[in-house]
Design a protein around this motif. Structure first.
Motif, PDB file in Angstrom:
ATOM      1  N   LYS A 300      42.815  41.306  48.449  1.00  0.00           N
ATOM      2  CA  LYS A 300      42.195  41.112  47.134  1.00  0.00           C
ATOM      3  C   LYS A 300      43.202  41.308  46.010  1.00  0.00           C
ATOM      4  O   LYS A 300      43.265  40.488  45.078  1.00  0.00           O
ATOM      5  CB  LYS A 300      41.007  42.055  46.981  1.00  0.00           C
ATOM      6  N   GLN A 301      43.978  42.358  46.097  1.00  0.00           N
ATOM      7  CA  GLN A 301      44.931  42.646  45.039  1.00  0.00           C
ATOM      8  C   GLN A 301      45.948  41.509  44.885  1.00  0.00           C
ATOM      9  O   GLN A 301      46.195  41.015  43.771  1.00  0.00           O
ATOM     10  CB  GLN A 301      45.657  43.956  45.343  1.00  0.00           C
ATOM     11  N   TYR A 303      45.823  38.388  46.159  1.00  0.00           N
ATOM     12  CA  TYR A 303      45.178  37.091  45.940  1.00  0.00           C
ATOM     13  C   TYR A 303      44.799  36.909  44.478  1.00  0.00           C
ATOM     14  O   TYR A 303      45.121  35.886  43.861  1.00  0.00           O
ATOM     15  CB  TYR A 303      43.944  37.006  46.842  1.00  0.00           C
ATOM     16  N   VAL A 304      44.132  37.888  43.902  1.00  0.00           N
ATOM     17  CA  VAL A 304      43.689  37.776  42.512  1.00  0.00           C
ATOM     18  C   VAL A 304      44.883  37.661  41.578  1.00  0.00           C
ATOM     19  O   VAL A 304      44.872  36.853  40.638  1.00  0.00           O
ATOM     20  CB  VAL A 304      42.792  38.977  42.138  1.00  0.00           C
ATOM     21  N   LYS A 308      45.484  34.381  39.161  1.00  0.00           N
ATOM     22  CA  LYS A 308      45.649  34.536  37.709  1.00  0.00           C
ATOM     23  C   LYS A 308      46.912  33.843  37.206  1.00  0.00           C
ATOM     24  O   LYS A 308      46.964  33.388  36.059  1.00  0.00           O
ATOM     25  CB  LYS A 308      45.713  36.023  37.341  1.00  0.00           C
ATOM     26  N   LEU A 349      36.355  38.684  39.615  1.00  0.00           N
ATOM     27  CA  LEU A 349      37.653  39.345  39.669  1.00  0.00           C
ATOM     28  C   LEU A 349      38.672  38.686  38.756  1.00  0.00           C
ATOM     29  O   LEU A 349      39.628  39.332  38.323  1.00  0.00           O
ATOM     30  CB  LEU A 349      38.169  39.357  41.108  1.00  0.00           C
ATOM     31  N   CYS A 350      38.497  37.407  38.470  1.00  0.00           N
ATOM     32  CA  CYS A 350      39.331  36.720  37.475  1.00  0.00           C
ATOM     33  C   CYS A 350      38.697  35.382  37.170  1.00  0.00           C
ATOM     34  O   CYS A 350      37.861  34.871  37.916  1.00  0.00           O
ATOM     35  CB  CYS A 350      40.767  36.534  37.967  1.00  0.00           C
ATOM     36  N   THR A 362      38.785  30.795  39.321  1.00  0.00           N
ATOM     37  CA  THR A 362      37.871  31.933  39.380  1.00  0.00           C
ATOM     38  C   THR A 362      37.804  32.496  40.790  1.00  0.00           C
ATOM     39  O   THR A 362      37.790  31.738  41.773  1.00  0.00           O
ATOM     40  CB  THR A 362      36.458  31.490  38.932  1.00  0.00           C
ATOM     41  N   VAL A 363      37.762  33.837  40.888  1.00  0.00           N
ATOM     42  CA  VAL A 363      37.545  34.519  42.164  1.00  0.00           C
ATOM     43  C   VAL A 363      36.346  35.452  42.002  1.00  0.00           C
ATOM     44  O   VAL A 363      36.288  36.246  41.048  1.00  0.00           O
ATOM     45  CB  VAL A 363      38.771  35.344  42.610  1.00  0.00           C
ATOM     46  N   GLU A 365      33.535  38.194  44.182  1.00  0.00           N
ATOM     47  CA  GLU A 365      33.249  38.924  45.412  1.00  0.00           C
ATOM     48  C   GLU A 365      31.828  39.480  45.343  1.00  0.00           C
ATOM     49  O   GLU A 365      31.213  39.533  44.278  1.00  0.00           O
ATOM     50  CB  GLU A 365      34.256  40.058  45.648  1.00  0.00           C
TER      51      GLU A 365
END
Length: 476
Positions: A300-301, A303-304, A308, A349-350, A362-363, A365
Motif C-alpha cells: 500500500k505504501q 503503490y500509493v 500519486k 488513499l489518493c 485514484t486508489v 481500499e
C-alpha cells in the motif's frame, strides 16, 4: 495533423457525403475534424455490396488475400506517426500508448497475413465400422459470408483490426461501424484498404448514429456479428441478431492476486501499468488488487506513492501517463462511483479529483462488495486494493464477480498457478503479470458477462469460416 474532414467508405470507395459528425480533441474538447455520417439507406447499400462481392472473395486464392494484408502492413508503417497522432487527438491516448497501439495494429495484420495461407482442412478416416468401409472424408474451411463488425472507442485501431484482418484472411466481406467518438483510425485503415485489389463491395466502413445502425444487427444478409463494447449493449444486440452467430467481447472488472512470495517492486510496477494505462479505459484494466496480508502494508505504501507520482496532462506530451477520459460524462460517472464508495465506508488513499474529462488516478481500499467501483466495470483510472490471508479465499473473491475476462496472479508456486488456472472463472489467467497483458495471436475473450467466443487471429478466422465436408466412396 488531421485532415479537415474524412469520408466514409462505401463499397471500397471514399464518399464525402457530409460533415455531420464532429470528432473532438478529447483533451481540449474542441472540434478537431469532421467525418461523413452514414444513414440507414447507405448501410443497406453497403450490405448489398458485401453480399454481391462475396462470390468473388470466395474465389480469391490465399496468396492474394495475403498480399492485401501485407500491403496494409506497409501502409501502416508509412503512416505510423499520423496514426499515433490521430489516437492522441480522437481518443485522448498518451503518445507513448498511441505508438504502442499502432505497433499492435501492424502486428495484427502481420499475423493475419501469415495465417491467411494456413487455413487448412483434414483428411478423415471414416472407416470406424464395417458399414463405412471404403469411405473417406475430407473437409476444408470456407468463408462464412458477409460479416457485421462493431468496434469500440478505447482501441480504435487494434480492436477494429482484430475484426478486419481475420475477415480479409478468411475471405469474408464486411461492413464495419467504428465508434462515433473515435472513427478516424478506422477510416485511415479504409483508405489503405481502398488501394488494394479487394473486389468491389468487399468492405465498407461507416460511422453512423446508434439510431441508424440497427441493420448491423438485424439484417439476415450478414452471416456473423462481432461486437466489442459494453455488456448491456452487447447482450441486447445478441437478442436481436436472429440466426447469425454472434461474437461478443464485453466488459470486465479484472482482478490481480499478489501472493506472499511475490517480488513486490516488480508487481507494483506492472499493476500500476495495468490499472492506469490509457487512463484505465480497457476492459482488462486492473480494477481489483488482492494482496497477501504479509505484504499488504508495504504494498500500500509503495503503490500509493507511485500512483500519486503519475503525470497527468496533454496526451501529446511525452511525459504524460494519464490523459483524459473519453468524455466529461464518463469522468463524472466514475467520479460519482468513487464518491459513493467513500460514502459507504471506503478509504480514498489518493486521487479522486475531477477537472473536466481529467480524472485523477485514484486508489481506494475497504470498498464494500456491492459498490459500483468494485462490482461493475469502472473503465477509468481507479483501482481497489484489499488484503487476503488464504489463497483459496483470494480465488473465491476473484470469482465473486459477474465478469470473467482475464485475471492476473503473482506467485512463484507452480501448484498455486495451476490451481488458479483450474479454478478462476475467466477466459485467461496470466501468471506473474497483470490481466491487462495481451498479445495479438492468443485466444482472447471471456465468460459470464464478459462475452462469447474468442478473438486472436486464428480463432477469429475459425469463427469466420465454416467446415465444408466431402465424402468419397470407393466401390468395393
Amino acid at each position: 495533423m488531421l485532415a479537415k474532414s474524412y469520408p466514409y467508405y462505401l463499397a471500397n470507395k471514399a464518399v464525402y457525403a457530409n460533415e455531420d459528425l464532429d470528432v473532438t480533441n478529447k483533451y481540449t474538447q474542441e472540434v478537431a475534424t469532421k467525418v461523413a455520417l452514414a444513414d440507414a439507406r447507405v448501410i443497406d447499400q453497403a450490405i448489398a455490396a458485401a453480399e454481391k462481392a462475396q462470390p468473388a472473395l470466395n474465389k480469391m486464392a490465399p496468396y492474394q488475400r495475403q498480399k492485401i494484408l501485407e500491403h496494409c502492413v506497409e501502409g501502416f508503417k508509412k503512416r505510423f506517426d499520423e496514426l499515433a497522432y490521430s489516437l492522441c487527438i480522437e481518443a485522448g491516448k498518451p503518445i507513448k500508448d498511441a505508438r504502442g497501439e499502432v505497433t499492435r495494429l501492424i502486428d495484427t495484420f502481420k499475423i493475419a497475413a501469415e495465417e491467411s495461407v494456413r487455413i487448412n482442412g483434414e483428411v478423415m478416416n471414416l472407416e470406424i465400422t464395417e458399414r463405412a468401409k471404403g469411405y473417406t472424408g475430407m473437409y476444408k474451411h470456407v468463408p462464412i459470408g458477409p460479416c457485421s463488425f462493431i468496434s469500440p472507442f478505447n482501441f480504435p485501431l487494434n480492436l477494429a483490426a482484430h475484426k478486419v484482418a481475420p475477415a480479409i484472411a478468411a475471405g469474408c466481406a464486411f461492413v464495419l461501424k467504428p465508434a462515433s467518438r473515435t472513427p478516424i483510425g478506422a477510416l485511415i485503415i479504409g483508405e489503405i484498404l481502398a488501394e488494394t485489389d479487394l473486389p468491389e463491395g468487399a468492405f465498407s466502413i461507416l460511422p453512423c448514429s446508434r439510431d441508424g445502425a440497427d441493420l448491423f444487427t438485424t439484417d439476415d444478409r450478414f452471416k456473423l456479428l462481432s461486437f466489442t463494447g459494453s455488456p448491456d449493449v452487447g447482450w441486447q444486440l445478441k437478442a436481436k441478431a436472429g440466426k447469425k452467430p454472434v461474437i461478443l467481447e464485453l466488459g470486465g472488472n479484472a482482478a490481480c492476486i499478489v501472493d506472499a512470495d511475490t517480488d513486490l517492486e516488480d508487481a507494483i510496477t506492472r499493476i500500476i501499468f495495468g490499472a492506469y494505462y490509457q487512463s484505465g479505459q480497457s476492459c482488462i484494466s486492473v480494477q481489483r488488487v488482492l494482496v497477501h496480508q504479509s505484504l499488504y502494508d508495504e504494498f500500500k505504501q509503495q503503490y500509493v506513492a507511485k500512483v500519486k507520482a503519475l503525470v497527468h496532462g496533454d496526451p501529446l506530451d511525452e511525459n504524460t501517463f494519464i490523459g483524459p477520459m473519453i468524455s466529461e460524462g464518463e469522468a463524472k460517472r466514475l467520479k460519482g462511483w468513487i464518491d459513493n464508495a467513500v460514502a459507504a465506508g471506503a478509504n480514498m488513499l489518493c486521487g479522486g479529483n475531477l477537472d473536466g474529462a481529467m480524472l485523477e488516478a485514484t486508489v481506494l481500499e475497504n470498498v464494500p462488495r456491492e459498490c459500483e467501483v468494485n462490482a461493475d466495470e469502472a473503465f477509468g483510472p481507479v483501482s481497489v486494493i484489499s488484503a487476503f490471508d488464504d489463497f483459496d479465499d483470494a480465488l473465491a473473491r476473484v470469482n465473486d464477480s459477474q465478469f470473467g475476462l482475464q485475471a492476473g496472479v503473482f506467485t512463484r508456486d507452480i501448484y498455486k498457478a495451476h490451481k488458479a488456472w483450474d479454478e478462476l472463472e475467466v477466459g485467461g489467467v496470466v501468471i506473474g503479470d497483470v490481466p491487462s497483458w495481451r498479445v495479438d495471436n492468443m485466444p482472447y475473450g471471456g465468460v459470464k458477462e464478459s462475452g462469447l467466443g474468442r478473438e486472436g487471429i486464428r480463432y477469429a478466422i475459425a469463427d469466420m469460416t465454416e467446415i465444408k465436408l466431402m465424402i468419397l466412396r470407393t466401390p468395393q
